[in-house]
Design a protein around this motif. Structure first.
Motif, PDB file in Angstrom:
ATOM      1  N   LYS A  11      96.777  34.138  71.736  1.00 48.49           N
ATOM      2  CA  LYS A  11      97.007  34.903  72.954  1.00 48.49           C
ATOM      3  C   LYS A  11      98.231  34.313  73.654  1.00 48.49           C
ATOM      4  O   LYS A  11      98.292  33.123  73.932  1.00 48.49           O
ATOM      5  N   ALA A  12      99.193  35.187  73.931  1.00 47.27           N
ATOM      6  CA  ALA A  12     100.414  34.775  74.624  1.00 47.27           C
ATOM      7  C   ALA A  12     100.860  35.916  75.519  1.00 47.27           C
ATOM      8  O   ALA A  12     100.911  37.063  75.079  1.00 47.27           O
ATOM      9  N   ASP A  13     101.181  35.607  76.749  1.00 48.64           N
ATOM     10  CA  ASP A  13     101.641  36.624  77.694  1.00 48.64           C
ATOM     11  C   ASP A  13     100.675  37.809  77.761  1.00 48.64           C
ATOM     12  O   ASP A  13     101.085  38.959  77.725  1.00 48.64           O
ATOM     13  N   ASN A  14      99.384  37.517  77.815  1.00 43.89           N
ATOM     14  CA  ASN A  14      98.326  38.533  77.890  1.00 43.89           C
ATOM     15  C   ASN A  14      98.285  39.484  76.706  1.00 43.89           C
ATOM     16  O   ASN A  14      97.754  40.584  76.798  1.00 43.89           O
ATOM     17  N   GLU A  15      98.853  39.086  75.590  1.00 44.63           N
ATOM     18  CA  GLU A  15      98.767  39.865  74.350  1.00 44.63           C
ATOM     19  C   GLU A  15      98.068  39.020  73.302  1.00 44.63           C
ATOM     20  O   GLU A  15      98.264  37.815  73.230  1.00 44.63           O
ATOM     21  N   VAL A  16      97.253  39.673  72.495  1.00 42.48           N
ATOM     22  CA  VAL A  16      96.596  38.988  71.392  1.00 42.48           C
ATOM     23  C   VAL A  16      97.318  39.378  70.109  1.00 42.48           C
ATOM     24  O   VAL A  16      97.552  40.552  69.847  1.00 42.48           O
ATOM     25  N   ILE A  17      97.662  38.366  69.344  1.00 48.12           N
ATOM     26  CA  ILE A  17      98.357  38.575  68.080  1.00 48.12           C
ATOM     27  C   ILE A  17      97.446  38.075  66.972  1.00 48.12           C
ATOM     28  O   ILE A  17      96.955  36.953  67.026  1.00 48.12           O
ATOM     29  N   GLY A  18      97.208  38.905  65.977  1.00 45.00           N
ATOM     30  CA  GLY A  18      96.398  38.514  64.832  1.00 45.00           C
ATOM     31  C   GLY A  18      97.275  38.246  63.629  1.00 45.00           C
ATOM     32  O   GLY A  18      98.197  38.995  63.343  1.00 45.00           O
ATOM     33  N   VAL A  19      96.992  37.138  62.964  1.00 49.85           N
ATOM     34  CA  VAL A  19      97.764  36.742  61.787  1.00 49.85           C
ATOM     35  C   VAL A  19      96.796  36.439  60.658  1.00 49.85           C
ATOM     36  O   VAL A  19      95.822  35.713  60.849  1.00 49.85           O
ATOM     37  N   LEU A  20      97.058  37.002  59.493  1.00 52.42           N
ATOM     38  CA  LEU A  20      96.270  36.700  58.292  1.00 52.42           C
ATOM     39  C   LEU A  20      97.150  35.884  57.362  1.00 52.42           C
ATOM     40  O   LEU A  20      98.261  36.289  57.042  1.00 52.42           O
TER      41      LEU A  20
END
Length: 66
Positions: free
Chosen positions: A48-57
């Motif tokens: 979570k960065a700058d109120n965004e969630v980033i998903g990484v596989l």
């Protein structure tokens, strides 16, 4: 889980989904539970960065520390 299945089907990705009965915090444990090698499992990282969630596989065999 359904979204993952749909994603794989839509893109015609050759994959086998295995849902474990209990959570595992390490790829080595997941591989052992699935009777597989760590290169055959996927790590899911949610950041979570700058109120965004980033998903990484990423593949299970390289180490990833945050």
């Amino acid at each position: 889980m359904m979204r993952v299945k749909e994603f794989i089907k839509k893109r015609k990705i050759r994959a086998k989904l295995i849902v474990l009965k209990e959570t595992v915090e390490m790829a080595k444990k997941a591989a052992k539970a699935a009777n597989a090698d760590t290169s055959q499992v996927v790590k899911t990282l949610l950041l979570k960065a700058d109120n965004e969630v980033i998903g990484v596989l990423i593949p299970g065999n390289p180490e990833a520390e945050l």
